[in-house]
Design a protein around this motif. Structure first.
Motif, PDB file in Angstrom:
ATOM      1  N   ALA A   9     -14.390  17.994 -58.679  1.00 46.04           N
ATOM      2  CA  ALA A   9     -14.001  19.016 -57.940  1.00 46.04           C
ATOM      3  C   ALA A   9     -14.864  20.793 -58.204  1.00 46.04           C
ATOM      4  O   ALA A   9     -15.106  21.162 -59.034  1.00 46.04           O
ATOM      5  CB  ALA A   9     -13.049  19.753 -57.225  1.00 46.04           C
ATOM      6  N   VAL A  10     -15.514  20.907 -57.073  1.00 48.09           N
ATOM      7  CA  VAL A  10     -16.908  21.977 -57.398  1.00 48.09           C
ATOM      8  C   VAL A  10     -16.239  22.842 -56.035  1.00 48.09           C
ATOM      9  O   VAL A  10     -16.257  22.878 -55.152  1.00 48.09           O
ATOM     10  CB  VAL A  10     -17.923  21.922 -57.572  1.00 48.09           C
ATOM     11  N   SER A  11     -17.078  24.299 -56.461  1.00 51.99           N
ATOM     12  CA  SER A  11     -16.147  25.621 -55.109  1.00 51.99           C
ATOM     13  C   SER A  11     -18.152  26.595 -55.038  1.00 51.99           C
ATOM     14  O   SER A  11     -18.168  26.207 -55.977  1.00 51.99           O
ATOM     15  CB  SER A  11     -15.016  25.952 -55.338  1.00 51.99           C
ATOM     16  N   SER A  12     -18.382  26.679 -53.876  1.00 53.54           N
ATOM     17  CA  SER A  12     -19.543  27.751 -54.189  1.00 53.54           C
ATOM     18  C   SER A  12     -18.717  29.022 -53.322  1.00 53.54           C
ATOM     19  O   SER A  12     -17.934  28.912 -52.754  1.00 53.54           O
ATOM     20  CB  SER A  12     -20.343  27.355 -52.695  1.00 53.54           C
ATOM     21  N   TYR A  13     -19.387  29.111 -54.507  1.00 57.99           N
ATOM     22  CA  TYR A  13     -18.882  31.157 -54.273  1.00 57.99           C
ATOM     23  C   TYR A  13     -19.393  31.576 -52.932  1.00 57.99           C
ATOM     24  O   TYR A  13     -20.717  31.383 -52.336  1.00 57.99           O
ATOM     25  CB  TYR A  13     -19.651  32.529 -55.239  1.00 57.99           C
ATOM     26  N   THR A  38     -25.040  31.197 -52.244  1.00 56.11           N
ATOM     27  CA  THR A  38     -25.397  32.154 -52.904  1.00 56.11           C
ATOM     28  C   THR A  38     -26.050  30.995 -54.133  1.00 56.11           C
ATOM     29  O   THR A  38     -27.028  31.897 -54.990  1.00 56.11           O
ATOM     30  CB  THR A  38     -24.662  33.181 -53.676  1.00 56.11           C
ATOM     31  N   GLY A  39     -25.611  29.646 -54.402  1.00 56.91           N
ATOM     32  CA  GLY A  39     -26.549  29.100 -55.506  1.00 56.91           C
ATOM     33  C   GLY A  39     -25.216  29.043 -56.100  1.00 56.91           C
ATOM     34  O   GLY A  39     -25.465  28.248 -57.200  1.00 56.91           O
ATOM     35  N   ALA A  40     -24.104  29.821 -56.484  1.00 58.51           N
ATOM     36  CA  ALA A  40     -23.653  30.201 -57.885  1.00 58.51           C
ATOM     37  C   ALA A  40     -22.372  29.275 -57.582  1.00 58.51           C
ATOM     38  O   ALA A  40     -21.835  28.732 -56.121  1.00 58.51           O
ATOM     39  CB  ALA A  40     -22.573  31.327 -57.815  1.00 58.51           C
TER      40      ALA A  40
END
Ligand code: PRP
Length: 175
Positions: free
Chosen positions: A64-68, A75-77
């Motif tokens: 699992a990931v999350s975008s800022y 934003t790409g982060a």
């Protein structure tokens, strides 16, 4: 917001998933167990259908990931929320995504998974928005190329809505 407009039908998804499963099964035949890594949340339906159509030994993992920031203003982060649970060292890995948009998530995931030293890493996505690409990342299996539109259904959401729609539809978010 209006009801999603049909983009890819249930039947077209079913056929394409079967083709992808056949291709992947053939590419990994005689390579031992394949670790499918579903990227939460969006991939859960695609992963369920794809994995059940494979004819090779396979294991399921999730990451699992999350975008800022809000997803529509990437934003790409990217930040890791949950890593894989099993040991993937020296094993063949296939990342399973619902959509590759800017490519930042996939690029980040490949970096995270490389640190676990698998035998190989490939990526499979149901949808690819080539026009939206911001980073160069290779995708080995693509279900459908789509334009720069907001899509929902078959695991994809808009603000958590429409994930369980059986087809892929487009929506126009209200401003
Ligand atoms: C979506 C999708 C990918 C990512 C792709 O996830 O599942 O993981 O965005 O975007 P990118 O190529 O621009 O990085 P989302 O952030 O919507 O989370 P979700 O899967 O939990 O809905």
């Amino acid at each position: 917001m209006d009801k999603p407009a049909l983009l890819i039908s249930e039947e077209d998804i079913r056929k394409r998933v079967a083709e992808l499963a056949e291709q992947i099964s053939s590419d990994y035949a005689d390579k031992g167990d394949l670790v499918l890594i579903g990227v939460l949340k969006g991939s859960f339906i695609f992963l369920a259908d794809l994995s059940r159509r494979l004819t090779i030994p396979r294991t399921i993992e999730f990451i699992a990931v999350s975008s800022y920031g809000h997803a529509s203003a990437h934003t790409g982060a990217v930040r890791l929320v949950m890593d894989v649970r099993g040991n993937i060292e020296n094993r063949h890995v296939l990342i399973v995504e619902d959509i590759v948009d800017t490519g930042h998530t996939l690029k980040y995931l490949i970096g995270v998974l490389e640190s676990h030293r698998p035998a190989s890493i490939r990526a499979c996505t149901l949808l690819h928005k080539a026009e939206a690409a911001e980073v160069d990342v290779s995708i080995d299996y693509v279900g459908f190329g789509i334009g720069n539109e907001w899509v929902v259904g078959y695991g994809l959401d808009f603000a958590e809505r429409d994930r369980t729609l059986p087809y892929i539809g487009t929506v126009t978010p209200d401003d």
